[in-house]
Scaffold this active site. Structure first.
Site, PDB file in Angstrom:
ATOM      1  N   CYS A 124     -11.348   4.874  -5.918  1.00 27.57           N
ATOM      2  CA  CYS A 124     -10.762   6.158  -5.526  1.00 27.57           C
ATOM      3  C   CYS A 124     -10.351   6.892  -6.803  1.00 27.57           C
ATOM      4  O   CYS A 124     -10.377   6.325  -7.903  1.00 27.57           O
ATOM      5  CB  CYS A 124      -9.534   5.917  -4.655  1.00 27.57           C
ATOM      6  SG  CYS A 124      -8.269   4.964  -5.536  1.00 27.57           S
ATOM      7  N   HIS A 137      -5.758  -3.730  -8.433  1.00 30.39           N
ATOM      8  CA  HIS A 137      -5.930  -5.107  -7.953  1.00 30.39           C
ATOM      9  C   HIS A 137      -7.407  -5.478  -7.916  1.00 30.39           C
ATOM     10  O   HIS A 137      -8.024  -5.581  -6.847  1.00 30.39           O
ATOM     11  CB  HIS A 137      -5.282  -5.275  -6.577  1.00 30.39           C
ATOM     12  CG  HIS A 137      -3.789  -5.308  -6.654  1.00 30.39           C
ATOM     13  ND1 HIS A 137      -2.965  -4.850  -5.663  1.00 30.39           N
ATOM     14  CD2 HIS A 137      -2.966  -5.759  -7.638  1.00 30.39           C
ATOM     15  CE1 HIS A 137      -1.697  -5.014  -6.019  1.00 30.39           C
ATOM     16  NE2 HIS A 137      -1.682  -5.554  -7.214  1.00 30.39           N
ATOM     17  N   CYS A 174      -0.372   6.603  -9.530  1.00 32.88           N
ATOM     18  CA  CYS A 174      -1.195   7.585  -8.811  1.00 32.88           C
ATOM     19  C   CYS A 174      -0.299   8.722  -8.304  1.00 32.88           C
ATOM     20  O   CYS A 174       0.764   8.457  -7.723  1.00 32.88           O
ATOM     21  CB  CYS A 174      -1.894   6.922  -7.630  1.00 32.88           C
ATOM     22  SG  CYS A 174      -2.855   8.101  -6.671  1.00 32.88           S
ATOM     23  N   HIS A 232       4.504  -6.078  -1.572  1.00 33.30           N
ATOM     24  CA  HIS A 232       3.502  -5.315  -2.336  1.00 33.30           C
ATOM     25  C   HIS A 232       4.192  -4.503  -3.430  1.00 33.30           C
ATOM     26  O   HIS A 232       5.237  -3.896  -3.207  1.00 33.30           O
ATOM     27  CB  HIS A 232       2.710  -4.392  -1.400  1.00 33.30           C
ATOM     28  CG  HIS A 232       1.487  -3.827  -2.042  1.00 33.30           C
ATOM     29  ND1 HIS A 232       1.522  -2.686  -2.802  1.00 33.30           N
ATOM     30  CD2 HIS A 232       0.208  -4.264  -2.082  1.00 33.30           C
ATOM     31  CE1 HIS A 232       0.310  -2.432  -3.257  1.00 33.30           C
ATOM     32  NE2 HIS A 232      -0.522  -3.381  -2.834  1.00 33.30           N
ATOM     33  N   GLU A 242       3.567  -1.698  -4.763  1.00 32.67           N
ATOM     34  CA  GLU A 242       3.799  -0.271  -4.484  1.00 32.67           C
ATOM     35  C   GLU A 242       5.086  -0.081  -3.688  1.00 32.67           C
ATOM     36  O   GLU A 242       5.873   0.840  -3.956  1.00 32.67           O
ATOM     37  CB  GLU A 242       2.615   0.323  -3.713  1.00 32.67           C
ATOM     38  CG  GLU A 242       2.838   1.806  -3.399  1.00 32.67           C
ATOM     39  CD  GLU A 242       1.831   2.366  -2.403  1.00 32.67           C
ATOM     40  OE1 GLU A 242       0.649   1.963  -2.442  1.00 32.67           O
ATOM     41  OE2 GLU A 242       2.236   3.233  -1.607  1.00 32.67           O
ATOM     42  N   THR A 270       0.810   3.785   0.765  1.00 33.92           N
ATOM     43  CA  THR A 270      -0.433   4.572   0.780  1.00 33.92           C
ATOM     44  C   THR A 270      -1.648   3.792   1.252  1.00 33.92           C
ATOM     45  O   THR A 270      -2.632   4.392   1.676  1.00 33.92           O
ATOM     46  CB  THR A 270      -0.754   5.111  -0.624  1.00 33.92           C
ATOM     47  OG1 THR A 270      -0.888   4.004  -1.510  1.00 33.92           O
ATOM     48  CG2 THR A 270       0.295   6.061  -1.117  1.00 33.92           C
ATOM     49  N   CYS A 310      -2.798   8.307   2.133  1.00 35.42           N
ATOM     50  CA  CYS A 310      -3.794   8.609   1.104  1.00 35.42           C
ATOM     51  C   CYS A 310      -5.193   8.885   1.667  1.00 35.42           C
ATOM     52  O   CYS A 310      -5.693   8.143   2.508  1.00 35.42           O
ATOM     53  CB  CYS A 310      -3.833   7.429   0.151  1.00 35.42           C
ATOM     54  SG  CYS A 310      -5.321   7.364  -0.805  1.00 35.42           S
ATOM     55  N   ASN A 314      -5.634  -2.509   0.205  1.00 38.32           N
ATOM     56  CA  ASN A 314      -6.561  -1.657   0.957  1.00 38.32           C
ATOM     57  C   ASN A 314      -7.824  -2.420   1.346  1.00 38.32           C
ATOM     58  O   ASN A 314      -8.390  -2.185   2.400  1.00 38.32           O
ATOM     59  CB  ASN A 314      -6.848  -0.364   0.197  1.00 38.32           C
ATOM     60  CG  ASN A 314      -7.842  -0.543  -0.923  1.00 38.32           C
ATOM     61  OD1 ASN A 314      -9.041  -0.463  -0.703  1.00 38.32           O
ATOM     62  ND2 ASN A 314      -7.354  -0.807  -2.141  1.00 38.32           N
ATOM     63  N   SER A 330     -10.309  -0.377  -5.160  1.00 37.83           N
ATOM     64  CA  SER A 330     -10.126  -0.880  -6.529  1.00 37.83           C
ATOM     65  C   SER A 330     -11.363  -1.652  -7.022  1.00 37.83           C
ATOM     66  O   SER A 330     -11.283  -2.368  -8.011  1.00 37.83           O
ATOM     67  CB  SER A 330      -8.894  -1.790  -6.560  1.00 37.83           C
ATOM     68  OG  SER A 330      -8.910  -2.685  -5.469  1.00 37.83           O
TER      69      SER A 330
HETATM   70 FE1  SF4 Z   1      -6.207   5.327  -4.768  1.00 42.41          FE
HETATM   71 FE2  SF4 Z   1      -3.816   4.339  -4.075  1.00 42.41          FE
HETATM   72 FE3  SF4 Z   1      -3.986   6.732  -5.234  1.00 42.41          FE
HETATM   73 FE4  SF4 Z   1      -4.902   6.398  -2.751  1.00 42.41          FE
HETATM   74  S1  SF4 Z   1      -2.765   6.216  -3.431  1.00 42.41           S
HETATM   75  S2  SF4 Z   1      -5.921   7.558  -4.418  1.00 42.41           S
HETATM   76  S3  SF4 Z   1      -5.695   4.303  -2.847  1.00 42.41           S
HETATM   77  S4  SF4 Z   1      -4.515   4.769  -6.150  1.00 42.41           S
END
Ligand code: SF4
Length: 319
Positions: free
Chosen positions: A17, A47, A102, A130, A132, A170, A200, A230, A272
């Protein structure tokens, strides 16, 4: 003896992504500018072991704790984002910081901070372990609770039940997130939070693509690391659609037995995952089958994410 035929239906929307590409490029650029000095990366930048190994071969050193970065050293924060406390620690240690969080994760950070600053108890819909989610929790200025599934949402007894907000990890399954939000809004009608469509774009698109595959085949291969949230969701979605689904970190993990008896197989990759792993998987299938490859689904249109700020690299050396 000629090989049997196998159709491989390849999700057109798959793999890297925009946020992942941006984070990998940020480490590469930092390495280019480092003049041979070590570049530390907090947590796996994304990851995927191949990505991590490739950057490590170029000189990146991956750490989980900033205490492993020497004072005055250079550190890149991963795409998953960091708690505020980590930023403070970096400042205290006078580190040169490149923040590759991100922007879509950053948007969740802002929302988490804003809601808790306004006095609401925040519910983070996501997996508590996680990285995030840890980053999101670490942005809150008030009470926060993490909810991973609808059953937990049913049991929840939050502080200030009439003054709640939620945000969503996300990379969660859109369907799972919707189920949890439905429970929360039923139990706490005044709860406030973003529309599910704000999850996302890359997560949604890859999930839509695997749903499409799952309607056409009985078995789906998902390229992705076991640590990749993901990618795991893609595997689960295929399974929920009554497909057998296999998550593979690289092509060598695919055995012929998974393909046997099928005339068509689905193939996709998490956000990823480098395209090389997908192509190696197709090549491995080609060792056993005469493959007809068909890409299906829509071509993704990625948003333009604002560029990484490298100004931190220009900070003067520590005293
Ligand atoms: Fe990629 Fe995560 Fe950003 Fe979505 S939130 S664009 S999955 S890095």
């Amino acid at each position: 003896m000629s090989k049997p035929a196998l159709d491989v239906l390849l999700a057109r929307t798959r793999g890297f992504c925009a946020g992942v590409e941006r984070a990998i490029d940020a480490v590469g650029h930092t390495l280019d500018r480092s003049g041979g000095s070590p570049v530390y990366v907090r947590h796996a930048i994304v990851h995927n072991q191949r990505v991590v190994d490739g950057l490590a071969a170029r000189g990146a050193r991956f750490v989980e704790d900033l205490r492993d970065v020497p004072k005055g050293g250079t550190v890149v924060f991963s795409a998953h984002g960091v708690p505020r406390q980590v930023e403070e620690e970096a400042r205290a240690r006078r580190l040169r910081v490149v923040d590759a969080t991100c922007p879509l994760v950053r948007r969740v950070h802002h929302e988490a901070a804003r809601q808790t600053a306004q006095g609401r108890t925040l519910i983070v819909i996501g997996h508590p372990e996680h990285v995030e989610v840890m980053g999101i929790v670490g942005r809150c200025d008030g009470p926060v609770v993490v909810v991973a599934d609808a059953a937990e949402a049913e049991r929840l007894e939050p502080e200030q039940a009439s003054n709640l907000a939620y945000v969503v990890q996300t990379t969660l399954s859109v369907d799972d997130a919707r189920r949890i939000i439905d429970v929360l809004t039923r139990r706490f009608p005044t709860i406030t939070g973003p529309d599910i469509r704000t999850i996302c774009y890359a997560t949604q698109n890859r999930q839509n693509a695997v749903a499409l595959l799952s309607r056409r085949v009985r078995r789906v291969i998902v390229c992705g690391d076991r640590a990749s949230s993901n990618s795991n969701r893609l595997r689960e979605l295929a399974q929920a659609a009554n497909c057998q689904a296999l998550l593979i970190g690289d092509a060598a993990e695919l055995s012929r037995g998974f393909l046997e008896g099928e005339q068509a197989i689905g193939l996709t990759a998490g956000a990823s995952v480098p395209e090389s792993i997908v192509q190696e998987t197709i090549a491995r299938i080609g060792l056993w089958y005469h493959v007809t490859l068909r890409e299906i689904g829509e071509q993704e249109r990625s948003p333009r994410l604002h560029p990484v700020d490298f100004a931190g690299l220009d900070d003067p050396a520590p005293a």
